[in-house]
Scaffold this motif. Sequence first.
Motif, mmCIF file in Angstrom:
data_model
loop_
_atom_site.group_PDB
_atom_site.id
_atom_site.type_symbol
_atom_site.label_atom_id
_atom_site.label_comp_id
_atom_site.label_asym_id
_atom_site.label_seq_id
_atom_site.Cartn_x
_atom_site.Cartn_y
_atom_site.Cartn_z
ATOM 1 N N LYS A 86 30.909 -56.116 -41.750
ATOM 2 C CA LYS A 86 30.230 -56.246 -43.047
ATOM 3 C C LYS A 86 29.281 -55.081 -43.203
ATOM 4 C CE LYS A 86 27.717 -58.747 -46.254
ATOM 5 N NZ LYS A 86 27.161 -57.799 -47.132
ATOM 6 N N GLU A 87 29.478 -54.314 -44.238
ATOM 7 C CA GLU A 87 28.522 -53.259 -44.554
ATOM 8 C C GLU A 87 27.382 -53.884 -45.330
ATOM 9 O OE1 GLU A 87 29.502 -49.464 -46.179
ATOM 10 O OE2 GLU A 87 31.424 -49.459 -45.118
ATOM 11 N N GLU A 111 18.867 -55.152 -47.193
ATOM 12 C CA GLU A 111 19.290 -56.374 -46.496
ATOM 13 C C GLU A 111 19.186 -56.190 -44.989
ATOM 14 O OE1 GLU A 111 23.168 -59.316 -45.958
ATOM 15 O OE2 GLU A 111 23.393 -57.480 -47.127
ATOM 16 N N LYS A 112 19.704 -55.073 -44.506
ATOM 17 C CA LYS A 112 19.676 -54.804 -43.067
ATOM 18 C C LYS A 112 18.238 -54.745 -42.558
ATOM 19 C CE LYS A 112 22.736 -51.914 -41.665
ATOM 20 N NZ LYS A 112 23.514 -50.723 -41.272
ATOM 21 N N LYS A 113 17.380 -54.058 -43.307
ATOM 22 C CA LYS A 113 15.975 -53.919 -42.903
ATOM 23 C C LYS A 113 15.295 -55.290 -42.834
ATOM 24 C CE LYS A 113 11.753 -51.471 -44.205
ATOM 25 N NZ LYS A 113 11.146 -50.542 -45.166
ATOM 26 N N HIS A 146 13.922 -56.996 -39.424
ATOM 27 C CA HIS A 146 12.493 -57.337 -39.385
ATOM 28 C C HIS A 146 12.302 -58.776 -38.919
ATOM 29 C CE1 HIS A 146 8.264 -57.111 -40.412
ATOM 30 N NE2 HIS A 146 8.391 -58.209 -41.137
ATOM 31 N N ARG A 147 13.092 -59.693 -39.472
ATOM 32 C CA ARG A 147 13.016 -61.103 -39.052
ATOM 33 C C ARG A 147 13.335 -61.251 -37.571
ATOM 34 N NH1 ARG A 147 13.738 -65.961 -42.251
ATOM 35 N NH2 ARG A 147 13.306 -65.498 -44.413
ATOM 36 N N GLU A 154 19.456 -67.473 -44.393
ATOM 37 C CA GLU A 154 19.465 -66.241 -45.183
ATOM 38 C C GLU A 154 20.786 -65.486 -44.999
ATOM 39 O OE1 GLU A 154 17.053 -62.030 -45.283
ATOM 40 O OE2 GLU A 154 15.912 -63.843 -44.824
ATOM 41 N N LEU A 155 21.237 -65.389 -43.757
ATOM 42 C CA LEU A 155 22.479 -64.686 -43.469
ATOM 43 C C LEU A 155 23.676 -65.433 -44.066
ATOM 44 C CD1 LEU A 155 23.641 -62.218 -42.016
ATOM 45 C CD2 LEU A 155 23.809 -63.619 -39.962
#
Length: 98
Positions: free
Chosen positions: A10-11, A16-18, A22-23, A64-65
């Motif tokens: 998944k790109e 989103e990645k950040k 962070h979480r 969230e994911l």
Amino acid sequence: MPCQYCHPSKERGQDEKKALIHRLNRIEGQLRGIGRMVEEDAYCVDVLMQVSAVTAALNAFSKELLAAHIRTCVANDIRDGQEASTEELIAVLQKLMK
């Protein structure tokens, strides 16, 4: 890049990645804190409360994911007629709800 037939990938967008990283970094810090508490002989209830906080943080991360997965991967697959994505989602939900 993984083989698209063996291990889908998944790109994610930078934002989103950040946010996800962070979480995870916060959760990792909480886990290290629990380790220190055990090393320092902290009271059991205090350690258990921190474990509960980490569990809640991991659950929030999973939610969230999962939401992002449904909005992107699952929705795109359904639009493309790939019904296997629905079965995969059902299997994941069954595991998460144990």
